[in-house]
Design an enzyme around this catalytic site. Structure first.
Site, PDB file in Angstrom:
ATOM      1  N   TYR A 165      33.837  57.763  43.663  1.00 57.19           N
ATOM      2  CA  TYR A 165      33.136  56.754  42.880  1.00 57.19           C
ATOM      3  C   TYR A 165      33.836  56.388  41.587  1.00 57.19           C
ATOM      4  CZ  TYR A 165      30.228  60.658  40.864  1.00 57.19           C
ATOM      5  OH  TYR A 165      29.754  61.794  40.282  1.00 57.19           O
ATOM      6  N   GLU A 166      33.351  55.300  40.962  1.00 54.72           N
ATOM      7  CA  GLU A 166      34.036  54.623  39.849  1.00 54.72           C
ATOM      8  C   GLU A 166      35.388  54.063  40.298  1.00 54.72           C
ATOM      9  OE1 GLU A 166      32.243  54.087  37.427  1.00 54.72           O
ATOM     10  OE2 GLU A 166      30.839  55.732  37.234  1.00 54.72           O
ATOM     11  N   GLY A 167      35.479  53.682  41.564  1.00 54.88           N
ATOM     12  CA  GLY A 167      36.742  53.225  42.141  1.00 54.88           C
ATOM     13  C   GLY A 167      37.488  54.412  42.704  1.00 54.88           C
ATOM     14  N   ARG A 201      34.927  55.300  34.123  1.00 51.05           N
ATOM     15  CA  ARG A 201      36.069  56.107  34.572  1.00 51.05           C
ATOM     16  C   ARG A 201      36.433  57.199  33.568  1.00 51.05           C
ATOM     17  NH1 ARG A 201      38.536  50.522  36.817  1.00 51.05           N
ATOM     18  NH2 ARG A 201      37.723  50.764  38.948  1.00 51.05           N
ATOM     19  N   LEU A 246      32.971  49.752  34.726  1.00 51.56           N
ATOM     20  CA  LEU A 246      33.749  50.773  35.425  1.00 51.56           C
ATOM     21  C   LEU A 246      34.810  51.393  34.523  1.00 51.56           C
ATOM     22  CD1 LEU A 246      34.166  49.127  38.944  1.00 51.56           C
ATOM     23  CD2 LEU A 246      32.840  51.166  38.390  1.00 51.56           C
TER      24      LEU A 246
END
Length: 603
Positions: free
Chosen positions: A410-412, A271, A267
């Site tokens: 997404y990606e946190g 990011r 991740l």
């Protein structure tokens, strides 16, 4: 190459150390090979993706797969893959550049590309055994096979380690049987390989597995129907169900219980690359918007001649330019850190890459948040410039707005990443990697002293702006230090304070990156040549101060009282002080005039 000679800051140290413009990498520093790669990628995207944008919006999943295969044939899927496994073995800046310029035409292809080259391939190149890498990575690098990443579950989203999918060892000890449900799996409809996370027995942490998928021999794998989504419509997104799916024991990725670490490190890379993937989308929206504004006649003149439209174009261009500055600054830091670790001979190539990216996890989260919000605002303003036409599917702007929305999730989620960048900074400080205590104590002493009332000499370019950046860093240390002193280890439970602190940290990094980029351009080619860059850097800092003032004030009055509150509010006022405040309308005019004249994003 030593850290001293190159002045390579550790992740997060930008907050407590000064950076010289000569030490940052900017898009103006692209070498000849990088410019050739940029042109090759752009030509491919214009021909194969931008020209077929309408088909993507009609959920043509086969077109996405076809374009991915063509990208593989041209080598674009293999840029970051080591040469030993069929890749180009290029540096981190090169991988960012390709991700940037290949992602702007449609979020559908961008998602497929990112899921495959990043979380679909990278875990094997970084964590796989030699046998696993030899077997799988060349197929993924060439586009013969496509990868997907199965982490999210109905009960495991932001809390990635809470998944319920189980992996049970067979009686003979030669394989695992995986059973469970995964959702929101990109590329599921055409993938040949899945990185699957499951829990063995009652392990504290999940474990990663490499799972092959053949529709003709599904091995207990069932795919749900394609999800119907707000945006990224031609990105294959399905649920994946595993029912006693047999996976050979040699297909465990890394070691038992190491899956959560794999997921988190994947991740981090995802990011910063997501931030890069939002850059060219902004350039294309800006270019389409200014073309329309130059052509659209109202009240007997093009709407680009109106100040209200010029303000939008200037702000859109500024945010894009600042995002470029910050993304490539961080990318070069990561690349240099990887090289440094390799040169020291302590790490393998894979370990050097892992630790190089992990070092800048704070910056990765900062960029993910900032640039994903830039593209959302940019596309929204694009619709506004197009007016009623912007709301129509006959123009490319409404799809850009819909595609942009997922990038904040997404990606946190951006909320998770905001809190992560502060949480990671605290952890780095506790480990001694970033000394925030010493400068925080110095700020505390400074606040108790008598301020100087002399006006400094601000005759040199950016001398005042750089002093303001120093003061904004002091402001962050003042507010966050006081909050940390009050709440201690419970600070992470104060989410609204964490969010406010992250807003300050994000704006500092972005504003400083912009000033350094513009200063470097001015020193290289003169202030007149860099006048638009200077205007964008000053404009962005002006806005950053507003954001920081609000976040700082909200924080101070929320956790302090009495004399402590009074002193910090006075400190806030001192640290955001601007002696020679710029004329914002004039700055916007300089930027907008250039964009309107060139009829495109031209920086």
């Amino acid at each position: 190459m030593s850290e001293t000679s190159k002045n390579i800051l550790r992740g997060g140290q930008f907050l407590v150390k000064e950076t010289n413009c000569e030490d940052v990498f900017t898009p103006e520093d692209f070498n000849e090979d990088q410019m050739m790669m940029k042109e090759a990628v752009t030509e491919f995207v214009d021909r194969e993706i931008w020209a077929k944008k309408e088909q993507f919006e009609k959920k043509d999943y086969a077109l996405t797969e076809s374009c991915m295969r063509k990208a593989g044939e041209l080598g674009f899927l293999s840029v970051s893959v080591p040469e030993a496994y069929g890749g180009m073995g290029m540096g981190f800046v090169d991988t960012m550049l390709v991700c940037d310029f290949i992602s702007g035409a449609t979020g559908s292809f961008s998602t497929a590309f990112g899921a495959h080259t990043g979380i679909g391939t990278m875990p094997i190149t970084l964590y796989g055994t030699e046998e696993q890498k030899q077997k799988y990575v060349p197929r993924l690098a060439s586009g013969e096979w496509f990868g997907s990443y199965c982490l999210t579950e109905p009960s495991a989203g932001s809390d990635a380690n809470s998944g319920k999918t189980k992996a049970v060892l067979s009686d003979d000890g030669t394989s695992y049987k995986i059973t469970g449900q995964k959702m929101w799996i990109s590329n599921a409809g055409f993938c040949n390989l899945m990185i699957v996370f499951a829990r063995i027995e009652d392990d504290k942490y999940i474990t990663g597995f490499i799972v092959e998928y053949d529709p003709d021999n599904p091995n207990g794998i069932t795919l749900g129907e394609e999800e119907h989504k707000l945006g990224i419509r031609a990105s294959s997104t399905r649920q994946v169900f595993f029912n006693d799916t047999v996976v050979p024991i040699e297909n465990m990725l890394s070691t038992r219980g190491n899956g959560f670490k794999i997921a988190m490190n994947a991740l981090n890379v995802g990011r910063i690359k997501l931030a890069a993937a939002c850059l060219d989308a902004q350039r294309r929206v800006i270019s389409e918007s200014v073309k329309y504004a130059n052509e659209r006649i109202q009240f007997n003149k093009p709407i680009s001649s109106f100040g209200a439209i010029q303000q939008k174009l200037a702000e859109m261009a500024t945010n894009c330019w600042v995002g470029e500055a910050a993304c490539y600054r961080a990318a070069k830091n990561i690349e240099e850190r990887i090289e440094l670790r390799k040169d020291n001979g302590k790490d393998s190539l894979q370990e050097a890459e892992l630790k190089g990216v992990e070092e800048y996890a704070i910056e990765c989260s900062i960029l993910k948040v900032a640039v994903s919000e830039f593209i959302q605002n940019c596309s929204d303003e694009g619709i506004q410039i197009f007016g009623g036409m912007g709301f129509s599917e006959d123009t490319p702007i409404e799809s850009a707005w819909r595609d942009a929305r997922i990038s904040r999730i997404y990606e946190g989620t951006n909320e998770i990443n905001r809190m992560l960048c502060i949480g990671m900074l605290i952890k780095k400080a506790m480990r001694g990697h970033v000394d925030v205590l010493t400068p925080a104590m110095a700020v505390k002493e400074e606040l108790m002293g008598i301020p100087s009332f002399e006006t400094p000499d601000y005759s040199e370019l950016f001398s005042e702006e750089k002093n303001i950046i120093k003061n904004l860093k002091k402001l962050f240390l003042m507010v966050s230090g006081a909050a940390l002193q009050k709440y201690g280890e419970q600070i992470e439970e104060q989410q609204q304070l964490m969010l406010a602190a992250s807003d300050i940290l994000i704006q500092i990094y972005l504003a400083e990156s912009a000033i350094l980029r513009a200063e470097k351009m001015a020193k290289a080619k003169g202030e007149d040549h860099a006048k638009e860059a200077i205007a964008m850097a000053k404009l962005y800092l002006f806005h950053a101060i507003d954001v920081i003032e609000t976040a700082g004030k909200h924080s101070i009055i929320s956790f302090s009282t009495g004399d402590e509150q009074r002193v910090m509010l006075m400190g806030l006022k001192r640290y955001i002080k601007y002696v020679n405040m710029p004329n914002i309308i004039e700055l916007r005019q300089v930027i907008a005039n250039k964009v309107i004249q060139e009829n495109k994003y031209c920086f």
